[in-house]
Design a protein around this motif. Structure first.
Motif, PDB file in Angstrom:
ATOM      1  N   LEU B  15      19.394  66.116 -42.832  1.00  0.00           N
ATOM      2  CA  LEU B  15      18.363  65.813 -41.829  1.00  0.00           C
ATOM      3  C   LEU B  15      17.114  66.641 -42.078  1.00  0.00           C
ATOM      4  O   LEU B  15      15.990  66.137 -42.008  1.00  0.00           O
ATOM      5  CB  LEU B  15      18.887  66.105 -40.420  1.00  0.00           C
ATOM      6  CG  LEU B  15      19.805  65.078 -39.785  1.00  0.00           C
ATOM      7  CD1 LEU B  15      20.177  65.527 -38.388  1.00  0.00           C
ATOM      8  CD2 LEU B  15      19.128  63.722 -39.709  1.00  0.00           C
ATOM      9  N   LYS B  16      17.324  67.934 -42.369  1.00  0.00           N
ATOM     10  CA  LYS B  16      16.167  68.808 -42.612  1.00  0.00           C
ATOM     11  C   LYS B  16      15.368  68.329 -43.815  1.00  0.00           C
ATOM     12  O   LYS B  16      14.141  68.309 -43.792  1.00  0.00           O
ATOM     13  CB  LYS B  16      16.639  70.250 -42.832  1.00  0.00           C
ATOM     14  CG  LYS B  16      16.910  70.997 -41.543  1.00  0.00           C
ATOM     15  CD  LYS B  16      17.279  72.434 -41.849  1.00  0.00           C
ATOM     16  CE  LYS B  16      17.597  73.193 -40.589  1.00  0.00           C
ATOM     17  NZ  LYS B  16      18.335  74.448 -40.886  1.00  0.00           N
ATOM     18  N   SER B  18      15.296  65.265 -45.062  1.00  0.00           N
ATOM     19  CA  SER B  18      14.602  64.005 -44.746  1.00  0.00           C
ATOM     20  C   SER B  18      13.357  64.273 -43.929  1.00  0.00           C
ATOM     21  O   SER B  18      12.317  63.651 -44.142  1.00  0.00           O
ATOM     22  CB  SER B  18      15.494  63.060 -43.947  1.00  0.00           C
ATOM     23  OG  SER B  18      16.772  63.044 -44.440  1.00  0.00           O
ATOM     24  N   ALA B  19      13.452  65.234 -42.988  1.00  0.00           N
ATOM     25  CA  ALA B  19      12.291  65.554 -42.159  1.00  0.00           C
ATOM     26  C   ALA B  19      11.178  66.168 -43.004  1.00  0.00           C
ATOM     27  O   ALA B  19      10.000  65.879 -42.796  1.00  0.00           O
ATOM     28  CB  ALA B  19      12.690  66.495 -41.038  1.00  0.00           C
ATOM     29  N   SER B  20      11.560  67.000 -43.993  1.00  0.00           N
ATOM     30  CA  SER B  20      10.550  67.580 -44.893  1.00  0.00           C
ATOM     31  C   SER B  20       9.863  66.487 -45.692  1.00  0.00           C
ATOM     32  O   SER B  20       8.650  66.527 -45.908  1.00  0.00           O
ATOM     33  CB  SER B  20      11.186  68.558 -45.873  1.00  0.00           C
ATOM     34  OG  SER B  20      11.816  69.588 -45.199  1.00  0.00           O
ATOM     35  N   ALA B  24       5.944  65.298 -45.924  1.00  0.00           N
ATOM     36  CA  ALA B  24       5.138  65.107 -47.140  1.00  0.00           C
ATOM     37  C   ALA B  24       4.474  63.734 -47.119  1.00  0.00           C
ATOM     38  O   ALA B  24       3.294  63.599 -47.470  1.00  0.00           O
ATOM     39  CB  ALA B  24       6.030  65.244 -48.375  1.00  0.00           C
ATOM     40  N   GLN B  67      19.787  79.089 -49.274  1.00  0.00           N
ATOM     41  CA  GLN B  67      18.798  78.729 -48.259  1.00  0.00           C
ATOM     42  C   GLN B  67      18.173  77.380 -48.618  1.00  0.00           C
ATOM     43  O   GLN B  67      18.016  77.051 -49.798  1.00  0.00           O
ATOM     44  CB  GLN B  67      17.700  79.791 -48.195  1.00  0.00           C
ATOM     45  CG  GLN B  67      18.133  81.059 -47.485  1.00  0.00           C
ATOM     46  CD  GLN B  67      18.324  80.841 -45.988  1.00  0.00           C
ATOM     47  OE1 GLN B  67      17.545  80.151 -45.367  1.00  0.00           O
ATOM     48  NE2 GLN B  67      19.371  81.414 -45.421  1.00  0.00           N
ATOM     49  N   LEU B  68      17.857  76.641 -47.604  1.00  0.00           N
ATOM     50  CA  LEU B  68      17.234  75.342 -47.816  1.00  0.00           C
ATOM     51  C   LEU B  68      15.746  75.543 -48.084  1.00  0.00           C
ATOM     52  O   LEU B  68      14.993  75.885 -47.181  1.00  0.00           O
ATOM     53  CB  LEU B  68      17.434  74.487 -46.565  1.00  0.00           C
ATOM     54  CG  LEU B  68      17.083  73.022 -46.679  1.00  0.00           C
ATOM     55  CD1 LEU B  68      18.026  72.341 -47.642  1.00  0.00           C
ATOM     56  CD2 LEU B  68      17.164  72.382 -45.326  1.00  0.00           C
ATOM     57  N   THR B  69      15.342  75.413 -49.353  1.00  0.00           N
ATOM     58  CA  THR B  69      13.925  75.591 -49.694  1.00  0.00           C
ATOM     59  C   THR B  69      13.470  74.391 -50.508  1.00  0.00           C
ATOM     60  O   THR B  69      13.474  74.430 -51.733  1.00  0.00           O
ATOM     61  CB  THR B  69      13.705  76.872 -50.514  1.00  0.00           C
ATOM     62  OG1 THR B  69      14.625  76.857 -51.601  1.00  0.00           O
ATOM     63  CG2 THR B  69      13.904  78.115 -49.691  1.00  0.00           C
ATOM     64  N   PRO B  70      13.122  73.305 -49.823  1.00  0.00           N
ATOM     65  CA  PRO B  70      12.692  72.128 -50.575  1.00  0.00           C
ATOM     66  C   PRO B  70      11.425  72.403 -51.375  1.00  0.00           C
ATOM     67  O   PRO B  70      10.493  73.028 -50.874  1.00  0.00           O
ATOM     68  CB  PRO B  70      12.440  71.084 -49.488  1.00  0.00           C
ATOM     69  CG  PRO B  70      12.278  71.841 -48.235  1.00  0.00           C
ATOM     70  CD  PRO B  70      13.051  73.107 -48.386  1.00  0.00           C
ATOM     71  N   PHE B  72       8.235  71.022 -53.192  1.00  0.00           N
ATOM     72  CA  PHE B  72       7.361  69.856 -53.244  1.00  0.00           C
ATOM     73  C   PHE B  72       6.763  69.758 -54.635  1.00  0.00           C
ATOM     74  O   PHE B  72       6.314  70.740 -55.184  1.00  0.00           O
ATOM     75  CB  PHE B  72       6.228  69.981 -52.222  1.00  0.00           C
ATOM     76  CG  PHE B  72       6.654  69.674 -50.815  1.00  0.00           C
ATOM     77  CD1 PHE B  72       6.017  68.700 -50.086  1.00  0.00           C
ATOM     78  CD2 PHE B  72       7.689  70.378 -50.224  1.00  0.00           C
ATOM     79  CE1 PHE B  72       6.421  68.421 -48.795  1.00  0.00           C
ATOM     80  CE2 PHE B  72       8.093  70.094 -48.939  1.00  0.00           C
ATOM     81  CZ  PHE B  72       7.447  69.120 -48.218  1.00  0.00           C
TER      82      PHE B  72
END
Lengths: 148, 125
Positions: B15-16, B18-20, B24, B67-70, B72
């Protein structure tokens, strides 16, 4: 919260596009204005869009995925500039704003170009409005978990 | 009981992410008329794999979960306009619809998970 940041990004675009439409409307309204407070004919105006916090976009994301400060990626109008193209000279000797030779300076405004610009602005507004609708639906779905 | 990383935390990461991605896409759409703006995106699959493998490792040997660090990245191969902007309306619209559905999928799975728990509490009735 990420999704609310998306909403504010889309909101910034809605605001910017609305301001752009206002500038275009002013251009069309003043297409025949030969007299302004600053003197001379009305000058066609154009907006300049700018991304806010774009340079820190990936930096902020590397920082634990959380954003601080202004939402990165949002857009704003950085400047409204005058179009430097020369005024159109029309021969109207009876006009109070005519020069010695009888020519009146009219703003160099092309209604077709303005209309195309306006349509572009409206479409961009619609695009961002649909992005707002999509984000809103996602937030509502997330709230829906609580209701099950 | 289930093995591997817990279902709920996986879905939460999904979910996190997808929200990120939604963010974008919103940023890309907002900057459709900004000169020099480049299209951003995140790779949902590879990011999710990263989180999953990290969670799997931590459940095996008790290591710290990642850690969740998408990250970009700039999207390549899009047509660039004369003002240096390469946001494609169709591309972003498609991505928006896709991300929305992916988000909905994760939400449905979470709801399903809760329903299962509730059903177990009620003894299957």
């Amino acid at each position: 919260m990420n999704l609310f940041d998306s909403l504010s990004i889309s909101g910034s675009a809605l605001l910017a596009e609305r301001q752009r439409s206002e500038v275009i409307a002013a251009n069309m309204a003043n297409a025949q204005t030969t007299h302004t407070e600053a003197g001379g004919p009305y000058r066609r105006r154009e907006v300049v869009f700018e991304t806010r916090g774009a340079s820190s976009f990936r930096l902020a994301l590397a920082n634990n995925g959380e954003f601080h400060g202004p939402t990165p990626g949002s857009v704003r109008i950085s400047d409204v500039v005058d179009d430097p193209s020369p005024a159109l000279m029309r021969y109207e000797p009876g006009h109070p704003d005519a020069n010695k030779e009888g020519y009146v300076a009219y703003p160099a405004i092309n209604p077709t170009a303005e209309m195309v610009d306006l349509m572009d602005s409206v479409r961009a507004y619609q695009l961002n409005a649909s992005a707002v609708a999509a984000t809103k639906q996602m937030i509502q779905q997330a709230i829906g978990i609580l209701k099950s | 009981m289930t093995t591997g990383p817990p279902m709920m935390s996986m879905l939460e990461s999904y979910l996190k992410l997808s929200a990120s991605r939604e963010q974008a896409i919103s940023a890309n759409m907002a900057n459709i008329d900004t000169p020099g703006y480049r299209t951003h995106d995140i790779n949902l699959e590879s990011e999710f794999n990263k989180v999953m493998s990290g969670a799997l490792r931590s459940s095996e040997d008790g290591a710290e979960p990642v850690q969740l660090t998408p990250v970009f990245h700039l999207v390549q191969g899009l047509m660039e306009r004369p003002d240096g902007n390469n946001v494609s309306l169709d591309h972003e619209g498609l991505m928006l619809a896709k991300t929305q559905l992916q988000y909905q999928l994760a939400i449905q799975l979470i709801q399903n998970h809760f329903h299962q728990t509730l059903s177990a509490i009620n003894g299957g009735s």
